[in-house]
Design an enzyme around this catalytic site. Structure first.
Site, short mmCIF file in Angstrom:
data_model
loop_
_atom_site.label_atom_id
_atom_site.label_comp_id
_atom_site.label_asym_id
_atom_site.label_seq_id
_atom_site.Cartn_x
_atom_site.Cartn_y
_atom_site.Cartn_z
N PRO A 1 -0.48 -3.20 -2.69
CG PRO A 1 -0.87 -4.88 -4.24
CD PRO A 1 -1.00 -4.56 -2.79
CD GLU A 2 -1.80 2.15 -1.42
OE1 GLU A 2 -2.89 2.47 -1.95
OE2 GLU A 2 -1.69 1.92 -0.21
CG HIS B 1 2.12 -18.08 -1.95
ND1 HIS B 1 1.26 -18.44 -0.92
CD2 HIS B 1 3.37 -18.20 -1.45
CE1 HIS B 1 1.98 -18.76 0.14
NE2 HIS B 1 3.25 -18.62 -0.16
NE ARG C 1 -1.83 -10.49 4.65
CZ ARG C 1 -1.91 -9.37 5.36
NH1 ARG C 1 -1.10 -8.37 5.10
NH2 ARG C 1 -2.81 -9.25 6.31
NE ARG D 1 -17.37 11.70 4.02
CZ ARG D 1 -16.72 10.66 3.48
NH1 ARG D 1 -16.69 10.50 2.18
NH2 ARG D 1 -16.11 9.79 4.25
#
Ligand SMILES: [Zn+2]
Length: 284
Positions: free
Chosen positions: A2-3, A102, A120, A164
């Protein structure tokens, strides 16, 4: 996985119906990524406030129950921080069937049962005394700016990238400059902005940083539109990135023809993740 668009679509689906809902029971399944941090019984009687999102976390404020007054005094108290992990999805069920193998968290309320299904089990539901205190504050501390936050101006984005040296694609995925640029969205935004994924973040010029920020916003906005328009309800939110991929320009298209220049889309591995790009359209 899921984003951000899936998480935001989920939030939009559950926020209105759950606001003001009273917690009647909490059921835990198998252990998730972190323990709840509170006996489940302690949450019974609480009232759910306005659900918000930060990065891929959802925050469910829980106002203590029992008070006679009308609690509309903000959401700065205790609550639950939820994360969907690698495979989690939330559903708000009017009539909840018995939990499956689940289903690892149920928040039973008088407006239905909020259920986390997570095969998971990298997801999490963590109680925190407030958003500004541990553990919530600790988990949220390293998150970069929200993509649509007006505070994130093009110059501010450029300045953050100047610090960065890693490749721009890796910096986007790290999520500490800007959140929400998951792999598919980072690849698509870099293509749209014409930026090579291996370009060092601190080598982006001001105009190119501005183009990239606009491309990220455009990419995420399209995914959110897709989530809001093509899905019947938020319980299908996990399909947003899949639907989005169907119209992707480069993501998942290695070896295919670039629709813009006619060249060949390439796949390389950066920081253990697949990067898709067009060498003709994306320059260092
Ligand atoms: Zn191209």
């Amino acid at each position: 996985m899921p984003e951000l668009p899936e998480v935001e679509v989920t939030r939009r689906g559950i926020a209105a119906p759950l606001r003001g809902a009273r917690v009647q029971a909490v059921r835990l399944g198998k252990p998730l990524r972190w323990p709840l941090g509170q006996p489940p019984e302690a949450l019974v009687g609480a009232t759910v406030g306005a659900i918000t999102r930060r990065g891929k976390y959802l925050w469910l404020p829980l106002h203590p129950g029992g008070g006679a007054g009308n609690r509309d005094g903000g959401d700065d108290g205790a609550g639950l921080l939820l994360h969907l992990g690698m495979s989690g999805s939330l559903a708000l069920l009017a009539e909840a069937p018995a939990p499956g193998p689940h289903d690892h968290f149920d928040l039973v309320t008088d407006r239905g049962t909020l259920r986390l299904n997570d095969p998971r089990r990298f997801g999490a539901v963590v109680w925190s005394p407030s958003l500004q205190a541990a553990p919530a504050a600790t988990l949220l501390r390293r998150l970069g700016a929200e993509p649509f936050d007006p505070v994130l101006t093009p110059p501010a984005f450029h300045t953050a990238l100047q610090r960065r040296r890693a490749p721009i694609k890796a910096v986007l995925l790290a999520g500490d400059v800007i959140v929400g640029a998951g792999n598919i969205y980072a690849c698509e935004a870099l293509f749209q902005a014409g930026i090579h994924p291996a370009l060092r973040a601190d080598h982006l010029s001001r105009p190119r940083a501005a183009r990239l920020l606009a491309a990220l916003r455009d990419t995420l906005a399209r995914a959110l539109d897709l989530g809001g328009s093509t899905l019947r309800d938020f319980t299908d939110a996990h399909g947003v990135s899949g639907e989005f991929q169907a119209e992707a320009a480069v993501y998942g298209r290695a070896g295919a023809t670039c629709r813009r220049c006619g060249g060949t889309v390439r796949r390389v591995v950066q920081a253990q993740r697949s990067t898709y790009f067009c060498p003709g359209c994306q320059r260092r």
